[in-house]
Scaffold this motif. Sequence first.
Motif, mmCIF file in Angstrom:
data_model
loop_
_atom_site.group_PDB
_atom_site.id
_atom_site.type_symbol
_atom_site.label_atom_id
_atom_site.label_comp_id
_atom_site.label_asym_id
_atom_site.label_seq_id
_atom_site.Cartn_x
_atom_site.Cartn_y
_atom_site.Cartn_z
ATOM 1 N N ALA A 105 0.715 -1.430 -0.267
ATOM 2 C CA ALA A 105 0.078 -0.092 -0.070
ATOM 3 C C ALA A 105 0.662 1.034 -0.044
ATOM 4 C CB ALA A 105 -0.986 0.205 1.286
ATOM 5 N N LEU A 106 1.939 1.123 0.728
ATOM 6 C CA LEU A 106 2.896 2.331 0.933
ATOM 7 C C LEU A 106 3.520 2.666 -0.843
ATOM 8 C CD1 LEU A 106 4.616 2.056 4.138
ATOM 9 C CD2 LEU A 106 3.419 3.864 3.475
ATOM 10 N N ARG A 107 3.536 1.408 -1.280
ATOM 11 C CA ARG A 107 4.556 1.606 -2.740
ATOM 12 C C ARG A 107 3.603 2.008 -3.566
ATOM 13 N NH1 ARG A 107 7.807 -3.619 -4.487
ATOM 14 N NH2 ARG A 107 5.713 -4.444 -4.777
ATOM 15 N N GLY A 131 4.652 5.411 -4.853
ATOM 16 C CA GLY A 131 5.430 5.241 -6.048
ATOM 17 C C GLY A 131 6.617 4.559 -5.535
ATOM 18 N N SER A 132 7.856 4.299 -6.528
ATOM 19 C CA SER A 132 8.753 3.553 -6.025
ATOM 20 C C SER A 132 9.725 4.236 -5.142
ATOM 21 C CB SER A 132 9.458 2.922 -7.285
ATOM 22 O OG SER A 132 9.861 4.095 -7.803
ATOM 23 N N ALA A 133 9.698 5.660 -4.633
ATOM 24 C CA ALA A 133 10.473 6.274 -4.121
ATOM 25 C C ALA A 133 10.682 5.714 -2.613
ATOM 26 C CB ALA A 133 10.396 7.858 -3.962
ATOM 27 N N LEU A 152 14.446 5.205 6.755
ATOM 28 C CA LEU A 152 14.318 5.375 5.258
ATOM 29 C C LEU A 152 13.871 3.866 4.799
ATOM 30 C CD1 LEU A 152 14.095 7.581 3.221
ATOM 31 C CD2 LEU A 152 16.327 6.983 2.518
ATOM 32 N N LEU A 153 12.600 3.691 4.455
ATOM 33 C CA LEU A 153 12.106 2.428 3.896
ATOM 34 C C LEU A 153 12.214 2.271 2.504
ATOM 35 C CD1 LEU A 153 10.545 -0.351 5.144
ATOM 36 C CD2 LEU A 153 8.557 1.193 4.216
ATOM 37 N N LEU A 154 13.005 1.146 2.102
ATOM 38 C CA LEU A 154 13.264 0.877 0.698
ATOM 39 C C LEU A 154 12.290 -0.163 0.156
ATOM 40 C CD1 LEU A 154 17.494 0.945 0.856
ATOM 41 C CD2 LEU A 154 15.872 2.759 0.673
ATOM 42 N N LEU A 155 11.469 0.446 -0.702
ATOM 43 C CA LEU A 155 10.278 -0.609 -1.221
ATOM 44 C C LEU A 155 10.831 -0.812 -2.809
ATOM 45 C CD1 LEU A 155 7.201 1.099 0.359
ATOM 46 C CD2 LEU A 155 8.654 -0.744 1.084
ATOM 47 N N PRO A 214 13.223 -4.148 3.931
ATOM 48 C CA PRO A 214 12.262 -5.161 4.438
ATOM 49 C C PRO A 214 12.689 -6.423 3.553
ATOM 50 C CG PRO A 214 10.957 -3.584 2.942
ATOM 51 C CD PRO A 214 12.575 -3.075 3.096
ATOM 52 N N ALA A 215 13.640 -7.351 3.893
ATOM 53 C CA ALA A 215 14.026 -8.504 3.126
ATOM 54 C C ALA A 215 12.850 -9.584 2.822
ATOM 55 C CB ALA A 215 15.139 -9.213 3.809
#
Length: 420
Positions: free
Chosen positions: A71-73, A77-79, A91-94, A325-326
Amino acid sequence: MRTVHEAALDPLRSGSGARGGGGRAEAVRFAATHTLPVLVRGFVSGGARGQGTHPCAAPARPRWSAAALRALRERHGSAPVQVRGPAGTALLLLDPQDLRRFHTEPSGEPRGARRWIHDEVLAAEAPVHPSCGPFLAAVAAEAPLLTAAGSLELTRARHTVARIGRRIVLGDAAAGDEELTSLLGQLRGGRARNARTVRTLHDKAVARIRQYAAQAAPHTLVGRAARHGDPVGPAQDWLAAMDAVPATLLRTLLLLGAHPAEQDAAAAEAGGGACDARAELPRLRACVRESLRLFPVVPDLVRVTRTETEWQGERHPPGTTLLAPAAFHQRDPEHVPAAHVFVPGRWKAPASDHDMRMAPFGHGAGRCPGSRLGLLLTSALCAEVLRGHRVESARPVLNPTGPLPMTLDPQGIRLLLGHR
């Protein structure tokens, strides 16, 4: 150009967040399904020295967590998304494209002495550990305990792996020292009630480790560490790391039990060759790695920047926490084929070791130094079980065609074994 968004993830905050407009509903959903379960697991299993998440702690609810991350992505977007939770800002990397930089870019922090010892003693860069022969002999000597009852569950797996771990780390004389394991478990689990009790437990454990280290054979981990300094601290780390093996062993065998053809092929591989040849076990290693992709020991990877960094046009100060989030990325159906299905063949491709989406052991400088040794021991234990037995039935029952569940609590796994 993509921009970094900030989502308000503290459920105690009201209204929308900063840039990106993360609202209260999104805040509560993420904190309840992702941030808080991770923190709870760390609190329950973290020791006085901050060992991190215990692999057998109560599982979080990653199905909800994955939905929250998707939902966040979709929303941002992909940021990268700047999130605020009980542990602070991260800083969450999606976007999978950001994972390569996360794993490979230097953090600016020199390799510490403790990490250097781990790399050297665990032979992090060697294809096969120099002590492979004695270690596999210890596995073979203890493995009959796994199959003696005709069934296998977590208590028996833990007992057997603990004996193997003590032999590998401290030597054969320590094989039966369950009191030492209990002492270290109390320290890691934070069960001591006051500082004096912690000190007493610590002193007793250290004295016991020093006693074994003084007479340890050169092939043991403390024997190999002795040339590099005091082995006591690293020895505690190595014994703690063995805690990840029983759960991974049970999950791998459970998956093989649900896939009879794969189980037969793995058993055939286990049944031939000499000790050194069995150390390779490419098919079984692929099965273990696929088990770890589906059910990782560490669901989230974290690093802290040491210098100012720029992510997608936004600058961030030193000390910024990066969260990858692996578990989410490894089972992301938008980017991983057959994401929720057991497909060990995916690990046979030469490029699989460098696939940044798949990080059961991490990549680059952050890769677990004991990854190869862990694969050696877990695949060897699987081989010992399958050499004379087969998983005939199991609980829980898995759908071989998927989708597989998001979690497999090892406490609930029970395997019934028959003779081949």
